[in-house]
Design a protein around this motif. Sequence first.
Motif, short mmCIF file in Angstrom:
data_model
loop_
_atom_site.label_atom_id
_atom_site.label_comp_id
_atom_site.label_asym_id
_atom_site.label_seq_id
_atom_site.Cartn_x
_atom_site.Cartn_y
_atom_site.Cartn_z
N ASN A 1 0.82 -1.21 0.00
CA ASN A 1 0.00 0.00 0.00
C ASN A 1 0.86 1.26 0.00
N ASP A 2 0.35 2.28 -0.67
CA ASP A 2 0.98 3.59 -0.59
C ASP A 2 0.81 4.13 0.83
N GLY A 3 1.64 5.08 1.21
CA GLY A 3 1.57 5.65 2.55
C GLY A 3 1.40 7.15 2.52
N PHE A 4 1.09 7.73 3.67
CA PHE A 4 0.92 9.16 3.80
C PHE A 4 2.23 9.82 4.23
N GLU A 5 2.47 11.02 3.77
CA GLU A 5 3.58 11.86 4.22
C GLU A 5 4.91 11.11 4.19
N ILE A 6 5.25 10.56 3.04
CA ILE A 6 6.52 9.86 2.88
C ILE A 6 7.61 10.87 2.53
N ALA A 7 8.63 10.96 3.35
CA ALA A 7 9.74 11.86 3.09
C ALA A 7 10.57 11.27 1.94
N GLU A 8 11.15 12.14 1.12
CA GLU A 8 11.97 11.71 -0.01
C GLU A 8 11.22 10.68 -0.85
N LEU A 9 10.05 11.08 -1.28
CA LEU A 9 9.17 10.17 -2.03
C LEU A 9 9.86 9.58 -3.26
N GLU A 10 10.52 10.42 -4.04
CA GLU A 10 11.17 9.93 -5.26
C GLU A 10 12.25 8.90 -4.94
N LYS A 11 12.97 9.11 -3.85
CA LYS A 11 14.01 8.16 -3.45
C LYS A 11 13.40 6.81 -3.10
N GLN A 12 12.30 6.83 -2.35
CA GLN A 12 11.64 5.58 -1.97
C GLN A 12 11.07 4.87 -3.20
N MET A 13 10.59 5.63 -4.16
CA MET A 13 10.09 5.03 -5.40
C MET A 13 11.20 4.29 -6.13
N VAL A 14 12.36 4.92 -6.22
CA VAL A 14 13.51 4.31 -6.91
C VAL A 14 13.94 3.04 -6.19
N LEU A 15 13.99 3.09 -4.86
CA LEU A 15 14.40 1.92 -4.07
C LEU A 15 13.42 0.77 -4.26
N LEU A 16 12.12 1.08 -4.32
CA LEU A 16 11.12 0.03 -4.53
C LEU A 16 11.27 -0.57 -5.92
N GLN A 17 11.44 0.28 -6.92
CA GLN A 17 11.62 -0.21 -8.28
C GLN A 17 12.87 -1.07 -8.41
N ASP A 18 13.94 -0.67 -7.72
CA ASP A 18 15.18 -1.45 -7.75
C ASP A 18 14.97 -2.84 -7.13
#
Length: 330
Positions: free
Chosen positions: A299-316
Amino acid sequence: MDKIDFVVTWVNGADKRWQAKRAEFDNRSLSKAGMSSDKAYRDWGTFKYWFRGVEKFAPWINKVYLVTDDQIPTWLNIDHEKLVVIDHTDIIAKEYLPVFNSNAIEMNLHRIKGLAENFVYFNDDMYLTAPVAPTDFFQAGLPVDMAVLSPIVAEENGTANFQVNDMEIINKYFTRNEIIKNGRILSLKYGKNLIRSLLQLPSKFICGYYEPHLPLKFKRSTFEKVWEKESQILTETTATRFRDKSNVNLWLFRYWQLATGEFVPKNTDKLGNLYSLSNDNSQIFSDLVTSKHKIMCINDGFEIAELEKQMVLLQDSFAKLFPKKSTFEK
């Protein structure tokens, strides 16, 4: 074994054309939009891994139906023999479109032309991450599920209102004793979840069912049966452009199957696990790469800091589990 289809809904919330269409009909501020807010439509760029999971871990599947609002991922191979793209116009009357309410869309999945009697419904955040068998979803032509009682919990932007509306219909057609008997509520096959039911049994009425937040298994005929009996509320939900407290949701059809006893009892929690993205997703990434579960709902979350960084880490992390393209990709 009867044919089993997969159905998945998807929206590209970053699509400017789609955003303009939504804005034309939505006068609410995002703070009041709740479950129709931007987070509900945010795309983490991982949908291609949903298809890689299907191809790698469920090669036995009959068809995959992708339900969208005039959107097709640029990387998708629409000529794949197992893929059928379904537009909202194919299953929802023109007078109710456009619609941005997942409840409305899901009320009408049975209208998909050619859909098998047995199908599994996925949200686009539910991924196959280890091999699954047809018997994980259906046995003897019936959905594998568990009828576990649980109180309905009210929380901000939650589903409590929908669940109450669903259960109002269930309690209209089934007595407390019928729900307990047909659902084999005291079955040891539910494992430790049996404790949930035991805590609810002293109640004089059935409040709600436990939701495992994993792909849902349905008989197409269940949708048709409930539509025959409750067409008014289902039509009203279909006509609601954005989510509203008056809606019923997809769980109504699951509850109907449980209340009628038309399912095979099993502890389905063992099939997968629910995760919520946050500022520290190391456990999610680790479980994903190691295929700890057959299915992971992320699930997506609320108020994620450094959203783009977390997206990249998940994709990796997904790329480590699925390094090769599937034939569903161009």
